[in-house]
Design an enzyme around this catalytic site. Sequence first.
Site, mmCIF file in Angstrom:
data_model
loop_
_atom_site.group_PDB
_atom_site.id
_atom_site.type_symbol
_atom_site.label_atom_id
_atom_site.label_comp_id
_atom_site.label_asym_id
_atom_site.label_seq_id
_atom_site.Cartn_x
_atom_site.Cartn_y
_atom_site.Cartn_z
ATOM 1 N N HIS A 68 21.263 -90.691 6.026
ATOM 2 C CA HIS A 68 20.671 -91.110 5.394
ATOM 3 C C HIS A 68 21.213 -90.567 3.653
ATOM 4 O O HIS A 68 20.629 -91.082 2.793
ATOM 5 C CB HIS A 68 19.141 -91.479 5.229
ATOM 6 C CG HIS A 68 18.772 -92.716 4.843
ATOM 7 N ND1 HIS A 68 18.143 -92.774 3.270
ATOM 8 C CD2 HIS A 68 19.183 -94.065 4.880
ATOM 9 C CE1 HIS A 68 17.591 -94.270 3.397
ATOM 10 N NE2 HIS A 68 18.594 -95.413 3.927
ATOM 11 N N ASP A 116 9.021 -94.423 2.978
ATOM 12 C CA ASP A 116 8.552 -96.010 2.857
ATOM 13 C C ASP A 116 9.285 -96.829 3.557
ATOM 14 O O ASP A 116 9.995 -97.390 4.357
ATOM 15 C CB ASP A 116 9.412 -96.419 1.125
ATOM 16 C CG ASP A 116 8.537 -96.185 0.150
ATOM 17 O OD1 ASP A 116 7.033 -96.376 0.589
ATOM 18 O OD2 ASP A 116 9.022 -95.601 -1.464
ATOM 19 N N GLU A 156 1.364 -96.939 -4.713
ATOM 20 C CA GLU A 156 2.659 -96.965 -5.391
ATOM 21 C C GLU A 156 2.950 -98.054 -6.566
ATOM 22 O O GLU A 156 2.042 -99.141 -7.026
ATOM 23 C CB GLU A 156 3.425 -97.131 -4.392
ATOM 24 C CG GLU A 156 3.894 -96.476 -3.067
ATOM 25 C CD GLU A 156 5.576 -96.470 -2.843
ATOM 26 O OE1 GLU A 156 6.616 -96.733 -2.956
ATOM 27 O OE2 GLU A 156 5.512 -95.944 -1.479
#
Length: 553
Positions: A119, A184, A297
């Site tokens: 990633h 997240d 957030e």
Amino acid sequence: MNWQSKANIFIIIRGFIILLFTCLISTIKINLCFSNTLPLLLHNHNNHDHDHLKTLEFDGHLSFDDVDHASKDFGNRFQYLPSAVLYPKSVSDIATLVKHVWEMGMTTELSVAARGHGHSLQGQSQAHKGVVINMESLSENKNSVMYIHSDGEFSYVDVYGGELWINILHETLKFGLTPKSWTDYLHLTVGGTLSNAGISGQAFRHGPQISNVLQLQVITGKGEVVNCSKEENSDLFHSVLGGLGQFGIITRARISLEPAPSMVKWIRVLYSDFETFTREQESLITQDQNNSFDYIEGFVIINRTGLLNNWRSSFNPHDPSQASQFNSDGKTLFCLELVKYFNKDNIDMVNQEVEKMLSKLKYIKSTLFISDVSYVDFLDRVHVSEVKLRSKGLWEVPHPWLNLLIPKTKIQTFAHQVFGNILTHTSNGPVLIYPVNKSKWDNRTSVVIPEEEEEEIFYLVAFLSSAVPSSRGRDGLEHILKQNKRILEFCEKSNLGVKQYLPHYTTQQQWRAHFGPQKWHKFTQRKSTYDPLAIFAPGQRIFQKGKSLIQFS
């Protein structure tokens, strides 16, 4: 002149011509040989490395053919082929490889990169002509069982560095426990996030994931397997956390746990005024745990149509009639996203607490949306979007993300220019913005945050764009990269003291500026101690194998 003299002259001229041609041919041969020398040497050098690697014995296996996947990552912008990929089945497999490369010294150009779920955004987990270690292979070992300890007051889980956070969640929930701090997106490996920081909406309370690690097992650049913690080998422990893979490979980690809730109350509200939005975010993260939310957030919305209608698939409007009349077209709005954890037996009390906390906020009243979902569904929410995007072929596209850490006192200046002038829409991907408490970050780790000492709060602003590969419009890669460049140039010109999270630089001068003089000096000292040959993580482009580390200090 008699015929004999003429004959002698002819013989001399012929000899000279033959000699001349011989020299020319020899020169051509020499030049041809010289022109082929470098690739021939490199070819022999690579073969030499391959031959040496083939002599090593592993519990897993080393592949020289199945390497293409290791040259790609989530960013989909850089591709560097490795020479080989190691699929380890034991920690000793990794130690054997690293120790071998260390003992070869400067006779080899081999480098080593640990790859988790791939990633990274800009080739950070790649190793051009080196060896990539598939860390997930280690966790796939049938003997790689997670160990969970709980005595009622103190709980932790021991996991391999290649384990996915989503798997840790499911396993710890069987014992009614959960890690405290998340990212997240949960389909990332432990070693990957701990090498950066690991930030999400829980960070204001618990700090990033690196603040919730109790112990590590690390393989250094010399092939040594070392256990470390705040009490034991503490410098290595803090070096590796947020260390961008430069000081060692995380093979095991001990993560702190807490009791897990079964449900969450997931809330979204909108603001039109940025100053009010940030003031209330900052107020919420400084309140005590009993009078605040568990996750905070936010994100920016610019010129989005039918916004609240899109929310209806996951949320329920508090007042459907008012919500249906709200129009987001052409506006710049700021969404505050909140979560309160609860269990089904205390839902009435939580409803009262949430109502009381929301009553103190000055959001646009018609935009209150609430949904009760399971703890797992909330934490794994991004994976739902991933599945949808993959089905449409929109997941494996370029992701020119830009993540910034911004001092609290500069966030208004930043927003006025970036959200007011540079960014004209947010249709390429979400733009996250939320504050965190600096006291929850350990300054002994390698991670870099804004340097303003008197400020207790700084912001994460994340531009999570996806580019359409064939587009030359505003959803294309070129446009997004130019936009990112404008944002960075504004930050530098305005001296905002911004630091990149998941940083990417191409020159030593840029890396020095990123770390600052003191942190850079410490970073290079740690590199000299734990990876003196600069074997690890070449894709970060911080150090180059074969060059003395002295010149970088």
